[in-house]
Design a protein around this motif. Structure first.
Motif, mmCIF file in Angstrom:
data_model
loop_
_atom_site.group_PDB
_atom_site.id
_atom_site.type_symbol
_atom_site.label_atom_id
_atom_site.label_comp_id
_atom_site.label_asym_id
_atom_site.label_seq_id
_atom_site.Cartn_x
_atom_site.Cartn_y
_atom_site.Cartn_z
ATOM 1 N N THR A 120 0.820 -1.210 0.000
ATOM 2 C CA THR A 120 0.000 0.000 0.000
ATOM 3 C C THR A 120 0.861 1.271 0.000
ATOM 4 O O THR A 120 0.344 2.368 0.136
ATOM 5 C CB THR A 120 -0.930 0.046 1.235
ATOM 6 O OG1 THR A 120 -0.118 0.008 2.410
ATOM 7 C CG2 THR A 120 -1.885 -1.128 1.249
ATOM 8 N N VAL A 154 6.747 15.601 8.958
ATOM 9 C CA VAL A 154 5.516 14.969 9.448
ATOM 10 C C VAL A 154 4.667 14.440 8.296
ATOM 11 O O VAL A 154 4.509 15.107 7.283
ATOM 12 C CB VAL A 154 4.667 16.010 10.218
ATOM 13 C CG1 VAL A 154 3.374 15.400 10.694
ATOM 14 C CG2 VAL A 154 5.458 16.576 11.374
ATOM 15 N N ILE A 313 1.034 14.042 3.700
ATOM 16 C CA ILE A 313 0.174 12.983 3.185
ATOM 17 C C ILE A 313 -0.975 12.699 4.141
ATOM 18 O O ILE A 313 -2.067 12.331 3.748
ATOM 19 C CB ILE A 313 0.997 11.716 2.899
ATOM 20 C CG1 ILE A 313 2.042 12.042 1.829
ATOM 21 C CG2 ILE A 313 0.124 10.560 2.432
ATOM 22 C CD1 ILE A 313 3.084 10.993 1.628
HETATM 23 P P1 ADP Z 1 5.154 9.951 9.414
HETATM 24 O O1 ADP Z 1 5.390 8.775 10.311
HETATM 25 O O2 ADP Z 1 6.310 10.235 8.522
HETATM 26 O O3 ADP Z 1 4.679 11.169 10.131
HETATM 27 P P2 ADP Z 1 3.080 8.265 8.339
HETATM 28 O O4 ADP Z 1 3.871 7.083 7.980
HETATM 29 O O5 ADP Z 1 2.257 8.175 9.563
HETATM 30 O O6 ADP Z 1 3.984 9.569 8.409
HETATM 31 O O7 ADP Z 1 2.177 8.655 7.090
HETATM 32 C C1 ADP Z 1 1.020 9.458 7.210
HETATM 33 C C2 ADP Z 1 -0.087 8.828 6.403
HETATM 34 O O8 ADP Z 1 0.230 8.926 5.033
HETATM 35 C C3 ADP Z 1 -0.233 7.349 6.718
HETATM 36 O O9 ADP Z 1 -1.584 7.028 6.774
HETATM 37 C C4 ADP Z 1 0.447 6.662 5.563
HETATM 38 O O10 ADP Z 1 -0.195 5.447 5.255
HETATM 39 C C5 ADP Z 1 0.290 7.648 4.438
HETATM 40 N N1 ADP Z 1 1.426 7.609 3.526
HETATM 41 C C6 ADP Z 1 2.612 8.235 3.681
HETATM 42 N N2 ADP Z 1 3.416 7.988 2.644
HETATM 43 C C7 ADP Z 1 2.733 7.177 1.811
HETATM 44 C C8 ADP Z 1 3.034 6.570 0.549
HETATM 45 N N3 ADP Z 1 4.188 6.769 -0.066
HETATM 46 N N4 ADP Z 1 2.084 5.796 0.000
HETATM 47 C C9 ADP Z 1 0.889 5.605 0.598
HETATM 48 N N5 ADP Z 1 0.552 6.158 1.768
HETATM 49 C C10 ADP Z 1 1.456 6.935 2.384
#
Ligand code: ADP
Ligand code: MG
Length: 451
Positions: A120, A154, A313
């Protein structure tokens, strides 16, 4: 105890900190885990009365907490327990056996989400290298860089990648010991272990593993005792060639308030970053997420959103969630116009203007004519809870603060309360025009004047 019942244990653990003791003991404690089926948490309660009371007062909070822990939409159903019936008649729902593939892998204090996998994860130029590195370390049979550190802003996918590594590693080596932990939980566990004289147990939890995933390591900065403990954990694992994966909001070269010996260890392996995605990647992510939650997003709508929300995102996902609610509630097709209408304030929320939590709080106090002490205090009257919830919502919308960081601005609350408030307002915005007007007005005002 089956593994899935740990979800209820975890939810209870969270609720214990949010609900006053009397309510907790009366209503939540007697509630028993029955099973988790098709993303619905089935719970047994002692009486009809308990059921209707819980339904009215706790269902949403339980669902939100479970949702946060699993990163899935979890429904909640209460059943009046019939303990005298023989097993077969006790109802169709059974606790799942630990071998069920749908099972949530219970890992450390957290849960590996079945949704945060490599399948995903959308790959673009912004994260291609990080993704490749993560793929490589997820192979239990090859030795790679140790540690691997992923850093970036973030909402750019660090947690997603860490979780994906954990799941993939376990898939390939089902008997291995994988532990995913957020640094904050590592610290809380450490403190608890000291208080309860359970250090040996705590150490075993983190040192006797094949793969340790430590998320948001910046949380340990300035926390000397925990850093020291982690330093020894790191050495132990590294010495035994066990893999260590870390995420951080900044590269080691910019880490302050951290012991030099630990910082330099972060540079022993490979350091990769994740950047903000470009337009095409953002559009691809939107399509992928929409598809996963079962609704069709017209391409022009996806582009419209992606053109406006550029950095985070998580915010893209927030927009999608609101759209999905809207779609479910009204049955209207999703068009560009409806997006503009519903999400005007949301979309505007990603404009570069930086707004601090304090500014939001001050604006709210001014608008609702309450004091800062009332806003951040404990009182539960609607006169103050609504402004409080709106300000939490706006903090999430207009700043880059995480839920735990926002919680720090509201004395003594934890991140679950913030999440709760956010979801609540998000939901109410869809049906309450008055609230829409208030929120739009406040967003506009904050963005234009900063106060
Ligand atoms: P971080 O830990 O860097 O703050 P997250 O991993 O929690 O960010 O990502 C935030 C949201 O965005 C999550 O729900 C994640 O599934 C989604 N997301 C981030 N990057 C991607 C990607 N490349 N493809 C699909 N979903 C992503
Ligand atoms: Mg994260």
């Amino acid at each position: 105890m089956s593994l899935t019942s740990n979800l209820w244990e975890e939810v209870l653990g969270e609720l214990r900190t949010q609900v006053d003791e009397e309510n907790f003991n009366t209503w939540l404690k007697p509630t028993q885990f029955r099973g988790l089926e098709n993303d619905t948490l089935h719970l047994d309660v002692p009486s009809d009365f308990n059921r209707s009371w819980l339904d009215r007062n706790f269902k949403e909070q339980i669902a939100l907490t479970a949702q946060r822990l699993t990163r899935r939409e979890i429904g909640v159903d209460f059943h009046v327990a019939a303990p005298s019936l023989p097993e077969e008649q006790a109802g169709p729902v059974r606790a799942q056996s630990p071998t069920n593939p749908e099972m949530l892998a219970e890992i450390g204090h957290s849960v590996l989400s079945p949704q945060l996998t490599f399948d995903t994860f959308v790959v673009g130029d912004c994260n291609r290298f990080a993704h490749a590195a993560c793929r490589a370390v997820a192979d239990p049979d090859t030795e790679t860089w140790n540690p691997l550190l992923i850093w970036g802003g973030v909402g750019l996918g660090k947690t997603h990648l860490l979780q994906a590594i954990g799941t993939e590693f376990l898939r390939r080596a089902p008997h291995s010991r994988v532990r995913y932990v957020i640094s904050e939980q590592f610290m809380n566990g450490f403190i608890q272990a000291i208080q309860q004289d359970k250090m040996a147990q705590f150490r075993a939890t983190y040192r006797e593993v094949d793969l340790l995933l430590l998320d948001d390591v910046q949380f340990l900065f300035g926390k000397e005792g925990t850093q020291n403990e982690f330093f020894h954990t790191f050495n132990e694992l590294h010495g035994h060639r066990k893999k260590i994966i870390l995420s951080s909001d900044r590269p080691p070269s910019e880490m302050a308030n951290i012991e030099e010996r630990l910082r330099s260890r972060f540079e022993w392996g490979l350091i990769v970053d994740v950047q903000a995605p470009d337009l095409e990647t953002r559009v691809a992510i939107l399509h992928q997420k929409a598809e996963m939650s079962g609704f069709a997003l017209p391409n022009d709508v996806a582009i419209y959103i992606a053109e406006r929300i550029k950095t985070n995102i998580r915010k893209l996902e927030g927009v999608l969630t609101s759209l999905r609610h809207h779609w479910r509630l009204t049955g209207q097709p999703i068009s560009r116009e409806s997006v503009q209408q519903i999400l005007g304030h949301f979309v505007a929320g990603d404009e570069p203007q930086r707004i601090a939590a304090e500014q939001i709080q001050a604006a709210i106090c001014d608008y609702f004519n309450i004091s800062m002490a009332e806003l951040t205090g404990r009182e539960r009257h609607k006169r103050v809870t609504l402004p409080r919830h709106i300000s939490m919502y706006l903090c999430r919308l207009l700043t880059d603060l995480s839920y735990p960081e926002i919680a720090l601005h509201f004395k003594g609350r934890n991140h679950t309360s913030v999440l709760h408030a956010y979801r609540k307002i998000e939901k109410e915005l869809l049906r309450d025009v008055n609230l829409q007007n208030i929120v739009s007005y406040l967003v506009k005002r904050l963005q234009e004047t900063g106060k």
